[in-house]
Scaffold this active site. Sequence first.
Site, PDB file in Angstrom:
ATOM      1  N   ASP A   8     -24.300 -36.454  27.344  1.00 53.55           N
ATOM      2  CA  ASP A   8     -24.378 -37.231  26.091  1.00 53.55           C
ATOM      3  C   ASP A   8     -24.468 -38.758  26.260  1.00 53.55           C
ATOM      4  OD1 ASP A   8     -24.009 -34.651  25.159  1.00 53.55           O
ATOM      5  OD2 ASP A   8     -22.203 -35.073  23.997  1.00 53.55           O
ATOM      6  N   ASP A  37     -26.087 -34.387  22.310  1.00 50.39           N
ATOM      7  CA  ASP A  37     -25.413 -34.013  21.070  1.00 50.39           C
ATOM      8  C   ASP A  37     -26.482 -34.089  19.966  1.00 50.39           C
ATOM      9  OD1 ASP A  37     -22.695 -33.317  20.360  1.00 50.39           O
ATOM     10  OD2 ASP A  37     -22.520 -35.210  19.260  1.00 50.39           O
ATOM     11  N   HIS A  52     -26.943 -33.016  16.067  1.00 50.53           N
ATOM     12  CA  HIS A  52     -26.414 -32.450  14.823  1.00 50.53           C
ATOM     13  C   HIS A  52     -27.406 -32.567  13.672  1.00 50.53           C
ATOM     14  CE1 HIS A  52     -22.552 -32.318  16.768  1.00 50.53           C
ATOM     15  NE2 HIS A  52     -22.396 -33.622  16.822  1.00 50.53           N
ATOM     16  N   HIS A  61     -23.621 -32.377   9.013  1.00 48.88           N
ATOM     17  CA  HIS A  61     -22.901 -31.460   9.914  1.00 48.88           C
ATOM     18  C   HIS A  61     -21.419 -31.392   9.561  1.00 48.88           C
ATOM     19  CE1 HIS A  61     -21.270 -30.041  13.882  1.00 48.88           C
ATOM     20  NE2 HIS A  61     -22.309 -29.250  13.742  1.00 48.88           N
ATOM     21  N   HIS A 120     -23.005 -39.024  13.372  1.00 47.17           N
ATOM     22  CA  HIS A 120     -23.528 -39.476  14.670  1.00 47.17           C
ATOM     23  C   HIS A 120     -24.537 -38.453  15.191  1.00 47.17           C
ATOM     24  CE1 HIS A 120     -20.406 -36.609  15.773  1.00 47.17           C
ATOM     25  NE2 HIS A 120     -21.081 -36.416  16.887  1.00 47.17           N
ATOM     26  N   LYS A 140     -26.964 -29.441  21.873  1.00 49.89           N
ATOM     27  CA  LYS A 140     -25.784 -28.703  21.399  1.00 49.89           C
ATOM     28  C   LYS A 140     -25.282 -29.325  20.109  1.00 49.89           C
ATOM     29  CE  LYS A 140     -22.856 -31.604  24.260  1.00 49.89           C
ATOM     30  NZ  LYS A 140     -22.161 -32.303  23.153  1.00 49.89           N
ATOM     31  N   CYS A 182     -16.556 -34.376  25.297  1.00 45.93           N
ATOM     32  CA  CYS A 182     -17.621 -33.505  25.809  1.00 45.93           C
ATOM     33  C   CYS A 182     -17.587 -33.322  27.327  1.00 45.93           C
ATOM     34  CB  CYS A 182     -18.971 -33.988  25.312  1.00 45.93           C
ATOM     35  SG  CYS A 182     -19.126 -33.733  23.521  1.00 45.93           S
TER      36      CYS A 182
HETATM   37  C1  VGL Z   1     -18.705 -36.196  21.454  1.00 52.97           C
HETATM   38  C2  VGL Z   1     -17.370 -36.441  19.610  1.00 52.97           C
HETATM   39  C3  VGL Z   1     -18.312 -35.848  18.811  1.00 52.97           C
HETATM   40  C4  VGL Z   1     -18.888 -36.425  22.926  1.00 52.97           C
HETATM   41  C5  VGL Z   1     -19.662 -35.585  20.683  1.00 52.97           C
HETATM   42  O1  VGL Z   1     -20.046 -36.467  23.393  1.00 52.97           O
HETATM   43  O2  VGL Z   1     -17.855 -36.567  23.638  1.00 52.97           O
HETATM   44  N1  VGL Z   1     -17.550 -36.608  20.915  1.00 52.97           N
HETATM   45  N2  VGL Z   1     -19.458 -35.421  19.350  1.00 52.97           N
HETATM   46 ZN    ZN Z   2     -20.996 -34.721  18.054  1.00 54.82          ZN
END
Ligand code: VGL
Ligand code: ZN
Length: 198
Positions: A9, A47, A49, A53, A82, A107, A152
């Site tokens: 990410d 990430d 979404h 979401h 986000h 994901k 993550c």
């Molecule tokens: C993440 C919060 C929400 C991450 C992703 O990549 O750690 N954290 N979505």
């Molecule tokens: Zn996320």
Amino acid sequence: MTHALIVIDVQNDFCPGGALAVSGGEEIVPGINALMAAAEAVILTQDWHPGGHSSFASSHAGASPYEVIDMPYGRQVLWPDHCVQGARGAGFHAGLDTDRADMIVRKGYRPAIDSYSAFFENDHTTPTGLEGYLRTRGIDRLTLVGLATDFCVNFSAVDAARLGFDVTVQLDLCRAIDLDGSLAAARDGMVKAGVTLA
Ligand code: VGL
Ligand code: ZN
């Protein structure tokens, strides 16, 4: 043993100026590029979404970001909007050498469930397909780097260790959100799961 570097990410929204900025998130990009250049296999996660979401605070009346709520699959932190599919914030950091990637795993695309881990959604049972990809390539050793250490990266590393991969998290190429001690808890959880912290 075949080794893969998994870059978690490294997206605009997790870097300074992004919607869910992780302090120092952009500092790790040059070091990750250097590791990618030498890696046998490179996998990126993204990430990804849909708008509205269920992990977004804005999707729950009266809720604020960083509140924790109960979802059918367990506890869920609510985040600022986000990494919305196709938006600039969901793109990789411009400095990341994405040309090196063999595979990009997206994901968090199901509206009703979040997915921190690169292996399973937050119900800990719905697979992303990454395990099968790695096994069919004969990959059994993993190094994880990226954002965020305590979400993550942590969930991905613990799942990978439980699946039987030999897992190292290179902490100098990760940065954390650190909500209420979540970084310390993540480090403990990773060590207990058999992850090597380097
Ligand atoms: C993440 C919060 C929400 C991450 C992703 O990549 O750690 N954290 N979505
Ligand atoms: Zn996320």
